[in-house]
Structure formats: structure tokens, C-alpha cells
Design a protein around this motif. Structure first.
Motif, mmCIF file in Angstrom:
data_model
loop_
_atom_site.group_PDB
_atom_site.id
_atom_site.type_symbol
_atom_site.label_atom_id
_atom_site.label_comp_id
_atom_site.label_asym_id
_atom_site.label_seq_id
_atom_site.Cartn_x
_atom_site.Cartn_y
_atom_site.Cartn_z
ATOM 1 N N ASP A 77 0.850 -1.190 0.000
ATOM 2 C CA ASP A 77 0.000 0.000 0.000
ATOM 3 C C ASP A 77 0.886 1.241 0.000
ATOM 4 N N SER A 78 0.782 2.063 -1.031
ATOM 5 C CA SER A 78 1.671 3.227 -1.158
ATOM 6 C C SER A 78 1.497 4.210 -0.003
ATOM 7 N N MET A 79 0.261 4.355 0.508
ATOM 8 C CA MET A 79 0.035 5.267 1.628
ATOM 9 C C MET A 79 0.764 4.788 2.885
ATOM 10 N N ARG A 80 0.769 3.483 3.106
ATOM 11 C CA ARG A 80 1.476 2.943 4.274
ATOM 12 C C ARG A 80 2.979 3.213 4.164
ATOM 13 N N VAL A 81 3.538 2.989 2.967
ATOM 14 C CA VAL A 81 4.959 3.261 2.751
ATOM 15 C C VAL A 81 5.248 4.742 2.991
ATOM 16 N N LEU A 82 4.350 5.612 2.536
ATOM 17 C CA LEU A 82 4.530 7.052 2.699
ATOM 18 C C LEU A 82 4.561 7.438 4.178
ATOM 19 N N LYS A 83 3.671 6.872 4.973
ATOM 20 C CA LYS A 83 3.631 7.186 6.414
ATOM 21 C C LYS A 83 4.906 6.715 7.122
ATOM 22 N N ILE A 84 5.354 5.509 6.784
ATOM 23 C CA ILE A 84 6.555 4.970 7.429
ATOM 24 C C ILE A 84 7.776 5.819 7.099
ATOM 25 N N THR A 85 7.920 6.183 5.832
ATOM 26 C CA THR A 85 9.081 6.998 5.448
ATOM 27 C C THR A 85 9.015 8.391 6.077
ATOM 28 N N GLN A 86 7.796 8.892 6.312
ATOM 29 C CA GLN A 86 7.671 10.190 6.958
ATOM 30 C C GLN A 86 8.127 10.107 8.416
ATOM 31 N N MET A 87 7.804 8.997 9.084
ATOM 32 C CA MET A 87 8.278 8.796 10.459
ATOM 33 C C MET A 87 9.809 8.743 10.501
ATOM 34 N N LEU A 88 10.399 8.044 9.551
ATOM 35 C CA LEU A 88 11.858 7.944 9.510
ATOM 36 C C LEU A 88 12.494 9.293 9.200
ATOM 37 N N SER A 89 11.855 10.081 8.342
ATOM 38 C CA SER A 89 12.366 11.421 8.042
ATOM 39 C C SER A 89 12.356 12.295 9.284
ATOM 40 N N LEU A 90 11.299 12.172 10.086
ATOM 41 C CA LEU A 90 11.215 12.922 11.336
ATOM 42 C C LEU A 90 12.364 12.545 12.269
ATOM 43 N N ALA A 91 12.646 11.242 12.381
ATOM 44 C CA ALA A 91 13.738 10.783 13.238
ATOM 45 C C ALA A 91 15.084 11.316 12.749
ATOM 46 N N GLN A 92 15.289 11.322 11.430
ATOM 47 C CA GLN A 92 16.544 11.832 10.858
ATOM 48 C C GLN A 92 16.713 13.315 11.167
ATOM 49 N N ALA A 93 15.641 14.092 11.024
ATOM 50 C CA ALA A 93 15.723 15.529 11.266
ATOM 51 C C ALA A 93 16.003 15.828 12.741
ATOM 52 N N ILE A 94 15.392 15.058 13.638
ATOM 53 C CA ILE A 94 15.641 15.239 15.073
ATOM 54 C C ILE A 94 17.103 14.921 15.395
ATOM 55 N N GLY A 95 17.631 13.859 14.805
ATOM 56 C CA GLY A 95 19.033 13.497 15.036
ATOM 57 C C GLY A 95 19.993 14.576 14.576
ATOM 58 N N LEU A 96 19.744 15.147 13.404
ATOM 59 C CA LEU A 96 20.601 16.214 12.883
ATOM 60 C C LEU A 96 20.546 17.439 13.793
ATOM 61 N N THR A 97 19.342 17.771 14.253
ATOM 62 C CA THR A 97 19.191 18.898 15.168
ATOM 63 C C THR A 97 19.981 18.675 16.450
ATOM 64 N N ALA A 98 19.902 17.456 16.981
ATOM 65 C CA ALA A 98 20.593 17.142 18.234
ATOM 66 C C ALA A 98 22.112 17.266 18.091
ATOM 67 N N VAL A 99 22.644 16.795 16.958
ATOM 68 C CA VAL A 99 24.098 16.864 16.732
ATOM 69 C C VAL A 99 24.574 18.317 16.716
ATOM 70 N N VAL A 100 23.783 19.203 16.098
ATOM 71 C CA VAL A 100 24.178 20.613 16.030
ATOM 72 C C VAL A 100 24.089 21.270 17.401
ATOM 73 N N PHE A 101 22.967 21.069 18.105
ATOM 74 C CA PHE A 101 22.783 21.743 19.393
ATOM 75 C C PHE A 101 23.744 21.245 20.467
ATOM 76 N N THR A 102 24.207 20.008 20.345
ATOM 77 C CA THR A 102 25.163 19.494 21.332
ATOM 78 C C THR A 102 26.604 19.847 20.990
ATOM 79 N N GLY A 103 26.815 20.540 19.855
ATOM 80 C CA GLY A 103 28.151 20.999 19.491
ATOM 81 C C GLY A 103 29.053 19.931 18.902
ATOM 82 N N HIS A 104 28.484 18.820 18.434
ATOM 83 C CA HIS A 104 29.286 17.728 17.871
ATOM 84 C C HIS A 104 29.312 17.726 16.343
ATOM 85 N N VAL A 105 28.745 18.750 15.714
ATOM 86 C CA VAL A 105 28.614 18.724 14.269
ATOM 87 C C VAL A 105 29.978 18.840 13.589
ATOM 88 N N THR A 106 30.194 17.996 12.589
ATOM 89 C CA THR A 106 31.341 18.048 11.690
ATOM 90 C C THR A 106 30.827 17.814 10.282
#
Length: 378
Positions: A77-106
Motif C-alpha cells: 500500500d503506497s500510503m502505508r509506505v509514505l507514512k513509514i518513510t515520513q516517520m523515519l524522516s522525522l527521526a533523521q531531522a531530530i538526530g541532525l538537530t541534536a548533533v548541532v545543538f550538542t556541538g558535535h557537528v562536523t
């Protein structure tokens, strides 16, 4: 019908209103992150080669797994795939934000998160394009795709403007945090959409590898589809990568900062909005091949002129023209593909489209980035 009447009829669809609203948030967030990522990469490395590498990491995973992603969409089901990938995108964006705010970004952390996003988008793209077809149907598909393009390209000037402001005022961390918020909004709205399952039952299911190859053979055997994919490949390799080198143009060629970079993207987006409105209000697909050809010629000529310009204010109108031409040829190609393909091959053909549309610019950006180190950006 034509003009605003067609657009109003498309927006009468409740599911499409939810989808397009969420898409506006998500795409504007992507552009905010793209501006911040590009500028942070340049700030850390001062290297056009690294700009090309970031674009390569973001885009190239689709080249490797896009065919499998399309086959997966066809058998689920394409809608199910879309929802799952959106959840993973959210997790990726949160991780990137955390790396920057904690001063570990390279720059290497940026490369990792760009690669993760590229993998997620490889699965998200065919699911997203297939879902639009099932939300709107064949009758309104061309207008829906054009409206999607308007939304995407409105985010080209909303996102860069917001990204430039957030980056300049509070730093790249808040730009990445906004992107995470935009993913959350889109995920919430996807949960409100109600459409029948898009899964197409088949008694001849094989492995994903075999079904992926079946999609390639199908596309190769359809002359019209093959022609469109070849045009898209040439455009993706030799034209689209210039966007990823704009931070270098803003600094090295025009002698300006992140505001100039975001302004060029904004003007590009305004031109794209105009092109999207023109196609959304046309309705149907008559004349799309002719429009595609003329827009490609306009795009090529305008970019040749752009490479000779040394004055920032002269470059801005050229960015407007490139934005308009980008959208006209892109919407024309995607609409012609979606209206030509048979239903049980839709995900796979859109997967191939994703491979070409994202893998081509990835390779092109990598090559152009390295060549610019030798010959200069223009």
C-alpha cells in the motif's frame, strides 16, 4: 473547464487538501534544511567539492535502491509506505538537530545525515507520486501534479527565505529543528487521509529483484516512456546540479553571503510558482511534449548566460527564468509518465523516474563540484 475552475475542483477533494497542506509544510522544511546544510557545509570546508559531495550523498541512494523501492510500492500500500518513510524522516531531522545543538557537528556528521535522508527519500518518492494518483484520479492528475509543483516551488522561496533568516539570526540548529517540526505536521495530516488500499493483488509475485527488472523491461519496451526517461536523464545530469553549487556562486562569484544564496533560491522559486500555476490552470495533457521541448531549450540558454554573469543583480532575473523552465519540463514529464503507464507498473516506473531524477543530479553535482575545484565555478 480551465483556469481557476479546474484548480477549485481539485481542491474540493478533502483528502487532497490534507495532502497538499502537509506537503507544503514538509517541502518548506526541506528547503530550510537544504539552505542550512549547504551553508554549514561551505562554512566548515569552503569547498565546492564538499557541496557536490553532500548533494551526491543526498541524491545517489535513490540510484542504488530506487528500483527496489518502486517494486515495493507496487506490491504494498503506497500510503502505508509514505507514512513509514515520513516517520523515519522525522527521526533523521531530530538526530541532525541534536548533533548541532550538542556541538558535535562536523562535515562528516553532515554527510551521514545527508546519506540517511537520501535512503529514506528513495522509498518516499515513488510512494508519494503514486499516492497522488490514487487521491486525485486520472482526470485531475495533471492539475494535481502541477499544484504539487506550485507547492514545492512556493517552498523554494518560503523555505530559503526562512532558512536564510533562521540561519543568520539563530544559527543552523533552529533551521534543522524547523524541518523536524514540518515533518511532524505532514505525518499528522497523512493520518487523516482516508483512501482505499492501493495494493494491487497478483498471483505472479516474485522477488523484488525480479519485479524490479520487470519494471525496467516494461519501461524499455514502451517507446514514449523510454523517450521521457532519456530526456529526464540528460536534464538531471547536465542541468539540475547547478542548484547545489549556488552557495559557492553566492560567495566566490558574487562576493556575498547566505542572504544572497537564499535570495537566488527564492527568485528561482517564484519563477517555478508561475510555471506551476500555468500548467495547473491548463488542464489535460495536450501539448505537453511541445512545452517540454521549449522549456528545455529556454533552460539551457538561460544557464549558459548565468555562467557568464559576474553581477549579482543581473543574475537574479536569470534565476527566475530557470525556475519557470524547470517546473514546466518537470511537470510535463511526470504527467506524461503517470498517464501512460499501466496500473500494476506505476510504482516501478515512478521508481525508475526517481532513480533518474535524483541519481542523475547526484552524479552531476559530484562531477561539477570536483571540476569547479580545477576550472572555477562558472
Amino acid at each position: 473547464m480551465s483556469g481557476l475552475a479546474i484548480i477549485r475542483q481539485v481542491f474540493a477533494n478533502r483528502n487532497y487538501r490534507y495532502y497538499i497542506t502537509g506537503n507544503l509544510f514538509s517541502t518548506s522544511g526541506n528547503w530550510v534544511q537544504r539552505v542550512a546544510m549547504g551553508w554549514l557545509t561551505w562554512d566548515l570546508t569552503n569547498s565546492a567539492a564538499w557541496l557536490g559531495m553532500m548533494a551526491f550523498a543526498d541524491l545517489f541512494p535513490t540510484f542504488l535502491i530506487g528500483l527496489f523501492a518502486g517494486a515495493l510500492v507496487d506490491r504494498t500500500d503506497s500510503m502505508r509506505v509514505l507514512k513509514i518513510t515520513q516517520m523515519l524522516s522525522l527521526a533523521q531531522a531530530i538526530g541532525l538537530t541534536a548533533v548541532v545543538f550538542t556541538g558535535h557537528v562536523t562535515v562528516w556528521w553532515l554527510l551521514v545525515f545527508a546519506l540517511l535522508r537520501g535512503i529514506i527519500v528513495a522509498f518516499n518518492r515513488p510512494a508519494r507520486m503514486t499516492t497522488v494518483y490514487y487521491i486525485c484520479g486520472r482526470e485531475h492528475l495533471s492539475s494535481a501534479i502541477a499544484i504539487n509543483s506550485m507547492v514545492f516551488n512556493s517552498s523554494r522561496f518560503i523555505g530559503p527565505a526562512l532558512g536564510g533568516a533562521l540561519t543568520a539570526a539563530w544559527g543552523v540548529g533552529w533551521a534543522f529543528a524547523y524541518n523536524a517540526f514540518s515533518y511532524l505536521v505532514f505525518l499528522f495530516l497523512l493520518m487523516l487521509i482516508r483512501i482505499p488500499s492501493t495494493k494491487i493483488e497478483s498471483k505472479n509475485r516474485g522477488s523484488l529483484l525480479r519485479e524490479s527488472w520487470d519494471g525496467v523491461r516494461y519501461a524499455y519496451g514502451q517507446a514514449g516512456i523510454l523517450f521521457l526517461l532519456i530526456v529526464m536523464l540528460l536534464d538531471s545530469l547536465f542541468v539540475r546540479p547547478f542548484i547545489d553549487l549556488l552557495p559557492g556562486f553566492a560567495d566566490k562569484v558574487f562576493g556575498r553571503g547566505v542572504d544572497a544564496y537564499s535570495t537566488m533560491l527564492t527568485i528561482h522559486g517564484i519563477g517555478a510558482m508561475l510555471g506551476g500555476y500555468f500548467l495547473a490552470s491548463r488542464g489535460g495533457v495536450a501539448g505537453f511534449v511541445r512545452l517540454m521541448v521549449w522549456s528545455l531549450i529556454l533552460l539551457a540558454v538561460s544557464l549558459i548566460i548565468f555562467t557568464t554573469v559576474q553581477v549579482y543583480w543581473v543574475a537574479l532575473p536569470i534565476m527566475f527564468i530557470t525556475g519557470l523552465a524547470f517546473v514546466v519540463q518537470g511537470v510535463a514529464i511526470q504527467t506524461l509518465l503517470q498517464t501512460s503507464v499501466q496500473a500494476d507498473m506505476r510504482g516501478r516506473v515512478m521508481g525508475i523516474y526517481g532513480v533518474v531524477a535524483r541519481g542523475g543530479p547526484a552524479l552531476g553535482a559530484l562531477i561539477m563540484g570536483w571540476l569547479s575545484e580545477i576550472f572555477g565555478l562558472p
